[in-house]
Design a protein around this motif. Structure first.
Motif, PDB file in Angstrom:
ATOM      1  N   LEU A 258       0.831  -1.207   0.000  1.00 24.72           N
ATOM      2  CA  LEU A 258       0.000   0.000   0.000  1.00 24.72           C
ATOM      3  C   LEU A 258       0.864   1.256   0.000  1.00 24.72           C
ATOM      4  CD1 LEU A 258      -2.935  -1.109   2.341  1.00 24.72           C
ATOM      5  CD2 LEU A 258      -2.841  -1.051  -0.165  1.00 24.72           C
ATOM      6  N   VAL A 259       1.997   1.211   0.724  1.00 22.37           N
ATOM      7  CA  VAL A 259       2.922   2.351   0.684  1.00 22.37           C
ATOM      8  C   VAL A 259       3.475   2.498  -0.736  1.00 22.37           C
ATOM      9  CG1 VAL A 259       5.146   3.235   1.501  1.00 22.37           C
ATOM     10  CG2 VAL A 259       3.523   2.265   3.126  1.00 22.37           C
ATOM     11  N   ALA A 260       3.792   1.357  -1.369  1.00 22.90           N
ATOM     12  CA  ALA A 260       4.304   1.392  -2.750  1.00 22.90           C
ATOM     13  C   ALA A 260       3.266   2.016  -3.677  1.00 22.90           C
ATOM     14  CB  ALA A 260       4.658  -0.020  -3.218  1.00 22.90           C
ATOM     15  N   GLN A 261       2.012   1.594  -3.520  1.00 29.82           N
ATOM     16  CA  GLN A 261       0.953   2.164  -4.363  1.00 29.82           C
ATOM     17  C   GLN A 261       0.800   3.653  -4.126  1.00 29.82           C
ATOM     18  OE1 GLN A 261      -2.645  -0.118  -3.659  1.00 29.82           O
ATOM     19  NE2 GLN A 261      -2.276  -1.383  -5.477  1.00 29.82           N
ATOM     20  N   ALA A 262       0.856   4.048  -2.855  1.00 33.50           N
ATOM     21  CA  ALA A 262       0.705   5.460  -2.523  1.00 33.50           C
ATOM     22  C   ALA A 262       1.832   6.292  -3.139  1.00 33.50           C
ATOM     23  CB  ALA A 262       0.679   5.652  -1.003  1.00 33.50           C
ATOM     24  N   ARG A 263       2.996   5.649  -3.365  1.00 35.23           N
ATOM     25  CA  ARG A 263       4.110   6.394  -3.955  1.00 35.23           C
ATOM     26  C   ARG A 263       4.223   6.129  -5.457  1.00 35.23           C
ATOM     27  NH1 ARG A 263       7.353   9.150  -0.127  1.00 35.23           N
ATOM     28  NH2 ARG A 263       8.714   9.589  -1.878  1.00 35.23           N
ATOM     29  N   GLY A 264       3.121   5.652  -6.038  1.00 31.10           N
ATOM     30  CA  GLY A 264       3.047   5.577  -7.493  1.00 31.10           C
ATOM     31  C   GLY A 264       3.589   4.309  -8.123  1.00 31.10           C
ATOM     32  N   LEU A 265       3.909   3.286  -7.326  1.00 33.54           N
ATOM     33  CA  LEU A 265       4.378   2.028  -7.916  1.00 33.54           C
ATOM     34  C   LEU A 265       3.196   1.077  -8.085  1.00 33.54           C
ATOM     35  CD1 LEU A 265       7.604   1.428  -5.792  1.00 33.54           C
ATOM     36  CD2 LEU A 265       7.488   2.235  -8.147  1.00 33.54           C
ATOM     37  N   LYS A 266       3.232   0.280  -9.152  1.00 32.68           N
ATOM     38  CA  LYS A 266       2.154  -0.687  -9.375  1.00 32.68           C
ATOM     39  C   LYS A 266       2.525  -2.008  -8.711  1.00 32.68           C
ATOM     40  CE  LYS A 266      -0.217   0.706 -13.586  1.00 32.68           C
ATOM     41  NZ  LYS A 266       0.688   1.437 -14.486  1.00 32.68           N
ATOM     42  N   VAL A 267       1.593  -2.551  -7.924  1.00 30.95           N
ATOM     43  CA  VAL A 267       1.842  -3.836  -7.279  1.00 30.95           C
ATOM     44  C   VAL A 267       0.932  -4.875  -7.922  1.00 30.95           C
ATOM     45  CG1 VAL A 267       1.970  -5.070  -5.100  1.00 30.95           C
ATOM     46  CG2 VAL A 267       2.302  -2.609  -5.141  1.00 30.95           C
ATOM     47  N   LYS A 268       1.529  -5.969  -8.423  1.00 27.79           N
ATOM     48  CA  LYS A 268       0.749  -6.977  -9.127  1.00 27.79           C
ATOM     49  C   LYS A 268       0.153  -7.986  -8.153  1.00 27.79           C
ATOM     50  CE  LYS A 268       2.443  -9.146 -12.927  1.00 27.79           C
ATOM     51  NZ  LYS A 268       3.534  -9.534 -13.843  1.00 27.79           N
ATOM     52  N   ALA A 269       1.013  -8.531  -7.294  1.00 27.25           N
ATOM     53  CA  ALA A 269       0.545  -9.640  -6.471  1.00 27.25           C
ATOM     54  C   ALA A 269       1.334  -9.753  -5.183  1.00 27.25           C
ATOM     55  CB  ALA A 269       0.672 -10.945  -7.254  1.00 27.25           C
ATOM     56  N   ILE A 270       0.724 -10.380  -4.183  1.00 20.32           N
ATOM     57  CA  ILE A 270       1.406 -10.722  -2.942  1.00 20.32           C
ATOM     58  C   ILE A 270       1.368 -12.237  -2.827  1.00 20.32           C
ATOM     59  CG2 ILE A 270       1.215 -10.712  -0.429  1.00 20.32           C
ATOM     60  CD1 ILE A 270       0.188  -7.861  -0.610  1.00 20.32           C
ATOM     61  N   THR A 271       2.520 -12.849  -2.609  1.00 16.46           N
ATOM     62  CA  THR A 271       2.566 -14.297  -2.432  1.00 16.46           C
ATOM     63  C   THR A 271       3.171 -14.615  -1.078  1.00 16.46           C
ATOM     64  OG1 THR A 271       2.896 -14.584  -4.798  1.00 16.46           O
ATOM     65  CG2 THR A 271       3.391 -16.474  -3.402  1.00 16.46           C
ATOM     66  N   LEU A 272       2.470 -15.429  -0.303  1.00 13.21           N
ATOM     67  CA  LEU A 272       3.002 -15.847   0.994  1.00 13.21           C
ATOM     68  C   LEU A 272       3.643 -17.207   0.837  1.00 13.21           C
ATOM     69  CD1 LEU A 272      -0.069 -14.716   3.052  1.00 13.21           C
ATOM     70  CD2 LEU A 272       2.131 -13.577   2.930  1.00 13.21           C
ATOM     71  N   PHE A 273       4.867 -17.349   1.363  1.00 12.29           N
ATOM     72  CA  PHE A 273       5.574 -18.626   1.238  1.00 12.29           C
ATOM     73  C   PHE A 273       6.280 -18.936   2.546  1.00 12.29           C
ATOM     74  CE2 PHE A 273      10.134 -17.529   0.533  1.00 12.29           C
ATOM     75  CZ  PHE A 273       9.997 -16.162   0.667  1.00 12.29           C
ATOM     76  N   ALA A 274       7.118 -19.978   2.557  1.00 14.81           N
ATOM     77  CA  ALA A 274       7.685 -20.499   3.800  1.00 14.81           C
ATOM     78  C   ALA A 274       8.376 -19.444   4.662  1.00 14.81           C
ATOM     79  CB  ALA A 274       8.653 -21.633   3.495  1.00 14.81           C
ATOM     80  N   LEU A 275       9.048 -18.464   4.044  1.00 19.08           N
ATOM     81  CA  LEU A 275       9.835 -17.541   4.853  1.00 19.08           C
ATOM     82  C   LEU A 275       9.208 -16.160   4.937  1.00 19.08           C
ATOM     83  CD1 LEU A 275      13.362 -18.644   3.682  1.00 19.08           C
ATOM     84  CD2 LEU A 275      12.213 -19.207   5.804  1.00 19.08           C
ATOM     85  N   GLY A 276       7.915 -16.066   4.704  1.00 17.61           N
ATOM     86  CA  GLY A 276       7.251 -14.777   4.798  1.00 17.61           C
ATOM     87  C   GLY A 276       6.445 -14.506   3.550  1.00 17.61           C
ATOM     88  N   GLY A 277       6.620 -13.319   3.007  1.00 16.69           N
ATOM     89  CA  GLY A 277       5.855 -12.993   1.813  1.00 16.69           C
ATOM     90  C   GLY A 277       6.685 -12.202   0.839  1.00 16.69           C
ATOM     91  N   VAL A 278       6.242 -12.144  -0.392  1.00 15.65           N
ATOM     92  CA  VAL A 278       6.853 -11.238  -1.364  1.00 15.65           C
ATOM     93  C   VAL A 278       5.764 -10.441  -2.057  1.00 15.65           C
ATOM     94  CG1 VAL A 278       9.085 -12.172  -2.041  1.00 15.65           C
ATOM     95  CG2 VAL A 278       7.021 -13.262  -2.872  1.00 15.65           C
ATOM     96  N   SER A 279       6.044  -9.149  -2.239  1.00 12.65           N
ATOM     97  CA  SER A 279       5.150  -8.311  -3.022  1.00 12.65           C
ATOM     98  C   SER A 279       5.788  -8.153  -4.387  1.00 12.65           C
ATOM     99  CB  SER A 279       4.990  -6.939  -2.367  1.00 12.65           C
ATOM    100  OG  SER A 279       4.469  -7.085  -1.063  1.00 12.65           O
ATOM    101  N   GLN A 280       5.049  -8.549  -5.422  1.00 12.93           N
ATOM    102  CA  GLN A 280       5.599  -8.398  -6.767  1.00 12.93           C
ATOM    103  C   GLN A 280       5.201  -7.045  -7.324  1.00 12.93           C
ATOM    104  OE1 GLN A 280       4.031 -12.414  -7.313  1.00 12.93           O
ATOM    105  NE2 GLN A 280       5.154 -12.325  -9.226  1.00 12.93           N
ATOM    106  N   MET A 281       6.202  -6.203  -7.507  1.00 13.40           N
ATOM    107  CA  MET A 281       5.926  -4.877  -8.037  1.00 13.40           C
ATOM    108  C   MET A 281       6.326  -4.836  -9.503  1.00 13.40           C
ATOM    109  SD  MET A 281       6.675  -2.571  -4.853  1.00 13.40           S
ATOM    110  CE  MET A 281       6.414  -3.255  -3.220  1.00 13.40           C
TER     111      MET A 281
END
Ligand SMILES: [Zn+2]
Length: 383
Positions: free
Chosen positions: A72-95
């Motif tokens: 959401l911070v990325a979006q607020a600063r004008g970056l497009k976020v495609k997806a969030i994936t949760l996996f064994a060691l946490g998560g990744v936001s794909q920008m």
């Protein structure tokens, strides 16, 4: 990291789970069930497992909030976020893009750990009021869940603040170095190198703990170290690639020797005359002088051999509408992104409806290999 299970969308961002997440969920449930059993022997084992399961589910929610904070911070600063994936060691936001300035990088990176710390300390603050106590026990079920949830969230935030790329702390470090040196590539290299050192220490510590009797816990730490090492190495390599290809246009690197075949030709003729004689893998298909599609061994292979005689190239090809085409003045880095994100091996370069050339993955890889053979510094640009 692609998600295997899609969970829905929040603020236009696809939320998904990678199978490996179930490993960490199972680990939390089992180790917590064990702890709760030691702390409150009076609980039935069913009570124990339910409490542990609820904690794991709530931890999943807090992981999601951690990633959403980044996104959401990325979006607020004008970056497009495609997806969030949760996996064994946490998560990744794909920008879609990387942060274009140090300030954005800093706030996007720090937002996640801040969210985890707020959730963690919030839970820890509320737990005593709801009956949390270690002794004289036992604690109430609700307070035990809250305490462990708080404990896990704070630990997760602290782990993520370790200043090694690609952990959040590594990104914060990168943003700070970036702000000081004004050099994005250099800051990534430094953060990735620190990341490799941190990863190495994790592996050493894990092995040490394993042999001093920590058993599985030690192996787990070593595994995390191994994962971090891999991620830090690949982000280092990515910077090298990016720096080497920056400023280059597709027209400079595309291959021009792409043979054009007529769409009316039969597949049998195409295989005999072109595919088996030229050794090339990719052919442009033209109709009335214009590009209408491409054909590679993959498309030919999809048609049974006894039908090659009465199938035309046009019927077997991948039509233009299904292809990602690029213009000659497209930056090579954008072409590389397209190749990777669409999982294709080549992109036709088209200007005014006519094929100019072809850019392929293997070609870009060769380009980078030549550079590294000449041991050119990443910043070297041809004149
Ligand atoms: Zn994070």
């Amino acid at each position: 990291m692609r998600s295997n299970i899609k969970l829905g969308k929040i603020s236009g961002i696809e939320i998904g789970l990678h199978y490996s997440w179930f490993i960490i969920a199972a680990l939390i449930v089992f180790s917590l069930g064990e702890r709760l059993h030691q702390m409150s022997p009076s609980w039935s084992s069913l009570q124990n497992w339910i409490a542990a399961l609820i904690t794991a589910v709530l931890f999943f929610v807090s992981l999601l909030l951690h990633e959403l904070a980044h996104s959401l911070v990325a979006q607020a600063r004008g970056l497009k976020v495609k997806a969030i994936t949760l996996f064994a060691l946490g998560g990744v936001s794909q920008m879609q893009d990387d942060a274009s300035d140090a300030k954005t990088e800093f706030w996007v990176a720090i937002a996640g750990p801040i969210a985890s710390l707020i959730i963690g300390f919030g839970c820890l603050a509320v737990a005593p009021g709801l009956g949390w106590r270690r002794s004289p026990g036992p604690p109430t079920a609700v307070s035990a869940v809250l305490f462990w949830l708080g404990y896990i969230n704070v630990s997760f935030a602290v782990f993520n603040l370790i200043p090694g790329f690609p952990l959040d702390g590594g990104r914060v470090l990168r943003a700070i170095v970036w702000a000081i040196t004004k050099n994005a590539d250099r800051s990534t290299r430094i953060a990735a190198r620190v990341g490799q050192v941190v990863a190495f220490l994790f592996i050493l510590d894990g092995i040490w703990q394993y042999f001093s009797g920590a058993g599985f816990g030690g192996l787990w730490i070593a595994f995390i170290g191994w994962f971090l090492m891999d991620a830090a190495k690949s982000s280092y390599a990515e910077v090298e690639t990016t720096a080497a290809l920056r400023g280059m246009r597709v027209s400079e690197v595309m291959s021009h020797d792409c043979v054009t075949v007529d769409r009316g030709m039969s597949l049998q003729d195409f295989v005999d005359v072109y595919l088996l004689k030229t050794g090339q893998r990719c052919f442009a298909v033209a109709g009335q002088g214009r590009l209408v599609g491409i054909i590679t061994p993959r498309e030919v292979g999809a048609v049974p051999r006894d039908r090659w005689d009465n199938t035309t190239v046009r019927e077997a090809m991948r039509p233009l509408q299904e292809l990602h085409i690029i213009a000659p003045d497209t930056p090579v880095l954008d072409a590389l992104k397209l190749l990777v994100s669409n999982d294709v091996n080549q992109l036709p370069v088209v200007a005014n409806g006519a094929l100019q050339g072809m850019v392929s993955r293997s070609q870009l890889v060769q380009l980078l290999q030549v550079r590294s053979q000449l041991q050119l510094p990443a910043a070297y640009q041809s004149h």
